[in-house]
Scaffold this motif. Structure first.
Motif, PDB file in Angstrom:
ATOM      1  N   GLN A 170       0.816  -1.205   0.000  1.00 35.22           N
ATOM      2  CA  GLN A 170       0.000   0.000   0.000  1.00 35.22           C
ATOM      3  C   GLN A 170       0.859   1.268   0.000  1.00 35.22           C
ATOM      4  N   HIS A 229      -5.313  -9.156  -3.775  1.00 38.86           N
ATOM      5  CA  HIS A 229      -5.957  -8.372  -4.837  1.00 38.86           C
ATOM      6  C   HIS A 229      -7.284  -9.010  -5.244  1.00 38.86           C
ATOM      7  N   GLY A 232      -9.935  -8.192  -2.829  1.00 40.50           N
ATOM      8  CA  GLY A 232     -10.213  -6.779  -2.628  1.00 40.50           C
ATOM      9  C   GLY A 232      -9.474  -6.154  -1.457  1.00 40.50           C
ATOM     10  N   THR A 235      -5.852  -2.770  -3.745  1.00 40.85           N
ATOM     11  CA  THR A 235      -6.395  -2.189  -4.974  1.00 40.85           C
ATOM     12  C   THR A 235      -5.399  -2.269  -6.121  1.00 40.85           C
ATOM     13  N   LYS A 236      -4.106  -2.364  -5.774  1.00 38.57           N
ATOM     14  CA  LYS A 236      -3.076  -2.428  -6.808  1.00 38.57           C
ATOM     15  C   LYS A 236      -1.947  -3.327  -6.333  1.00 38.57           C
ATOM     16  N   LYS A 294      -8.466  -3.494   5.990  1.00 36.48           N
ATOM     17  CA  LYS A 294      -8.000  -2.788   4.799  1.00 36.48           C
ATOM     18  C   LYS A 294      -6.562  -2.291   4.941  1.00 36.48           C
TER      19      LYS A 294
END
Length: 298
Positions: A170, A229, A232, A235-236, A294
């Protein structure tokens, strides 16, 4: 009475949760936190044992900061060697039972084959040497103990490679990961599951415990990013470049071969279907997804 030392660590936490789920009554399970029992004070540890008289001790406590141990050898020696010696003395005197965790780092770590329990030993770091000393101290003091040598431990909580990778993914678009150290990433929940079976049978001796299959840290990182990924959680996916150990120097020397032959433990427990490390990773990723994590702090 069952005493779990290190109940807030990765393996200790998972095993405590599984024991509770299996119906172990609250008043039969001791899980002292640091403020309740300072494991660096061996006199207090001995007093605690005499007061509570556990019949089973699970020692999931250890000094596990591999690189930091090089500059804190006395503390690593105390927790990884002297503490297990005190526990083993108690076990022998009270006809109790000890389950203790060790590491693949005690092996010579050479070649490209899975190492059985009788493979050559040659611990290279302070961490590895103190863990081996702990094994020897237990074996010299009591036969009522099982020692499980684990490998590349991680979980959905705590400080470990998986959570570090998710955090770095991240923060950065590109990462360089070691590709010539080979082992089997092993989830703490799987270790806890097998530990319960070891406890049920009261196995004694030294056994390897790791997931099936093998990969490098680079391969593990790629699998982490791919699954995260897909679920979810990322995101990248960052780009990942494989590098040799020589390009990533660390204070402590690490073995290139961390493959473990777990057939002795499989046979002792009668388990035919030994799970692959990818299934362990999938389980831990799904746990993260269920928790809706997250961002994983390290």
């Amino acid at each position: 009475m069952i005493l779990v030392l290190g109940s807030n660590g990765q393996v200790g936490f998972e095993l405590t949760q599984q024991l509770k789920a299996a119906g172990i009554a609250h008043d039969r399970l001791l899980t002292p936190k640091r403020e309740q029992l300072d494991l660096t004070d061996l006199k207090k540890v001995s007093t605690y044992l005499q007061q509570h008289q556990p019949q089973v001790i699970i020692n999931a406590a250890a000094y596990t900061q591999v690189d930091k141990a090089e500059s804190e050898p006395a503390l690593a020696e105390l927790l990884n060697h002297q503490l297990p010696a005190v526990l083993a003395d108690y076990i022998q005197q009270h006809d109790a039972y000890l389950l203790h965790y060790s590491t693949d780092y005690v092996y010579a770590g050479q070649g490209d084959h899975a190492q059985a329990e009788d493979a050559p030993l040659n611990p290279q770091s302070v961490y590895a040497k103190t863990k081996r000393a702990g094994e020897k101290a237990i074996r010299a003091r009591t036969e009522h103990a099982a020692i499980l040598r684990t490998c590349w431990v991680y979980s959905a909580r705590g400080h470990n490679f998986m959570n570090t990778m998710l955090t770095l993914a991240q923060q950065r678009g590109a990462l360089r990961i070691v590709n010539d150290q080979i082992g089997a990433p092993t989830s703490a929940s799987f270790i806890a599951q097998i530990s319960r079976a070891v406890l049920d049978k009261k196995l004694t001796g030294i056994y390897n415990l790791a997931h099936g299959g093998e990969t490098s840290w680079y391969g593990f990182a790629q699998a982490i990013f791919s699954e995260a990924h897909a679920l979810g959680l990322l995101t990248k996916v960052p780009s990942v470049t494989p590098i040799p150990t020589a390009d990533y120097p660390t204070p402590a020397k690490r073995p290139l071969n961390s493959r473990l032959d777990c057939s002795a433990l499989q046979d002792a427990l009668g388990i035919a279907d030994w799970p692959h490390w990818r299934s362990g990773l999938t389980n831990e990723m799904n746990r993260l997804k269920q928790q809706d994590v997250k961002h994983v702090s390290v």
